[in-house]
Design an enzyme around this catalytic site. Sequence first.
Site, PDB file in Angstrom:
ATOM      1  N   ALA A  30      -0.555  -3.589  -6.473  1.00 50.06           N
ATOM      2  CA  ALA A  30      -0.337  -4.018  -7.855  1.00 50.06           C
ATOM      3  C   ALA A  30      -1.595  -3.785  -8.689  1.00 50.06           C
ATOM      4  O   ALA A  30      -1.512  -3.379  -9.858  1.00 50.06           O
ATOM      5  CB  ALA A  30       0.068  -5.487  -7.886  1.00 50.06           C
ATOM      6  N   SER A  31      -2.759  -4.038  -8.104  1.00 45.74           N
ATOM      7  CA  SER A  31      -4.015  -3.789  -8.809  1.00 45.74           C
ATOM      8  C   SER A  31      -4.125  -2.331  -9.223  1.00 45.74           C
ATOM      9  O   SER A  31      -4.493  -2.009 -10.367  1.00 45.74           O
ATOM     10  CB  SER A  31      -5.200  -4.160  -7.916  1.00 45.74           C
TER      11      SER A  31
ATOM     12  N   GLY B  68       0.113  -5.787  -0.773  1.00 48.16           N
ATOM     13  CA  GLY B  68       0.949  -5.910  -1.958  1.00 48.16           C
ATOM     14  C   GLY B  68       0.135  -6.186  -3.208  1.00 48.16           C
ATOM     15  O   GLY B  68       0.359  -5.588  -4.263  1.00 48.16           O
ATOM     16  N   ASP B  69      -0.837  -7.097  -3.095  1.00 44.88           N
ATOM     17  CA  ASP B  69      -1.709  -7.395  -4.226  1.00 44.88           C
ATOM     18  C   ASP B  69      -2.520  -6.169  -4.629  1.00 44.88           C
ATOM     19  O   ASP B  69      -2.681  -5.873  -5.821  1.00 44.88           O
ATOM     20  CB  ASP B  69      -2.662  -8.533  -3.865  1.00 44.88           C
ATOM     21  N   SER B  70      -3.055  -5.474  -3.628  1.00 40.25           N
ATOM     22  CA  SER B  70      -3.921  -4.329  -3.927  1.00 40.25           C
ATOM     23  C   SER B  70      -3.138  -3.189  -4.559  1.00 40.25           C
ATOM     24  O   SER B  70      -3.645  -2.500  -5.461  1.00 40.25           O
ATOM     25  CB  SER B  70      -4.618  -3.855  -2.647  1.00 40.25           C
TER      26      SER B  70
END
Length: 397
Positions: free
Chosen positions: A171-172, A167-169
Amino acid sequence: MSGPLAGIRVVEFGTLIAAPFAARLFAEFGAEVIKIEQPGSGDPLRTWRKLHQGTSVWWYLQSRNKKSIALDLKSPEGLAIARDLAASADVVIENFKPGGMEKLGLGWDVLSKLNPNLTLVRISGFGQTGPYRDKSGFGAIGEAMGGLRYTTGSPDAPPARVGVSIGDSLASLHGVMGALMSLLRVKTGQGGGQIVDVSLYESVFNMMESTVPEYALDGQIRTRSGGSLPGITPSNTYETADGQYAVIAGNSNAIFKRLMNVIGRPDLANDPALAHNDGRVPQTAMIDQAISDWTGTLGMDAVLDALEAADVPSGRIYSVADIVSDPHFIARDMILPATLPGGTEVKMPGISPKLSETPGEVKWQGPALGAHTDEVLAGIGRSADDIAQLRKAGVVG
C-alpha cells in the site's frame, strides 16, 4: 536536503507502517518530510519489536530523514498548526480510518481550499468508498481479502502469511506511485491537487497476476502450491543432499533444455512435447521429481555451481544473516552502517531504487519525539515566544 525530490514538502499524519513507510521513501530521495506525532507517546512503532534504549530499531529505519513534531491535534491551537503545515505542503499522507481526518477538521474540503495544489494520499484498509469503508483493516486483513493468503503456504496446511507486513508495504508503494503521478500533474501545469485513495486490499490484489481471468475463463482457482509457481514449469524449491533448499527457475524454453542436460536428462531436454511451457505444465510432477532426484545427490554448493555454469537461474534461500554478509548486497550499498543513540553501531538496509544521477541517501536515523518541533514551527512563522507558550500549554512537545 538534496535528491530528486528536494523542494517537495510532505506532511505525514501516520502511525505504524503504511503511511510512515510511504513518507520514508519520500524522505530518502530528498523531500522534506514532517511527521506529526502525539506528544508524550508518539507513533506506536517507537516501541514495536526489538528495542534499543527503549526505542524500536525499526523506528530508526522507518523514520530516517524525517522531522518529528509533537503536536496535540485535539487542541484548537494544534489543529491550526496542522492546517498551516498542510497549506505549506505539496503532499499530505495519512492512514486514519476513513473519516478520521474529517473528524479532526482536516478533511479534503478544508485542505483543498487552503492549498488547491495539495496531493492528499489516503491509505486505509478498504478505501474511502464502498460498503466496507468503515471496517477496521490492517495489512493482514488486506493480504487475506486481496487473495495473497489463499495462495501462500503448502497445499496440506492452512493458509500462511508472509513473514513481514507485506500488505502495508505494498500500500505504501502504491501511495508513493499515486502521489508522484499527482505531483507531475501539478508541476507540469496540467491541473491542481487531488486525492490518492489507496486501500490495503487493492494494493495486494493488484499483485495477483492473472487469477481473475483464469477464474472467469473456466472456474480455475489458484490455491496454495508450496514452493512451486502454478502454471509455470519448472519453478520450484528442491532439497539438496546436505538438507538445504535450492530455488531453481528453468521455466523458459531454452533454459529448460539446459537444465535438463545439467541433471542428466537429455531425453527430457529433447522431448518435443516438453519444448514449451503449455506442454510442460501437465508434466510438472514428473519434471520436478527428475530435478529432485538430481539435487538430492549433491550438496548445495555443487548444485549451484553446476547450474550457474549452465546459465540456469538458481539460488539458495537467504536468512537475514546471509543477507548482511553477502558481497553483492554490500557492493550495491544495500547494507549500510548506522549509529544508534549511545554510540551503538548497527547495520541498516540501503536505499532502492538506484538512481544514477540523483540517488537517495540517509541523512539521519529516526529522530527523538518532537526533535524538530521548534524548527518546524519557526518555519511556518511561529516566534520563539509563541512556541514557548504552545509548549507551556501542552499543545506541542
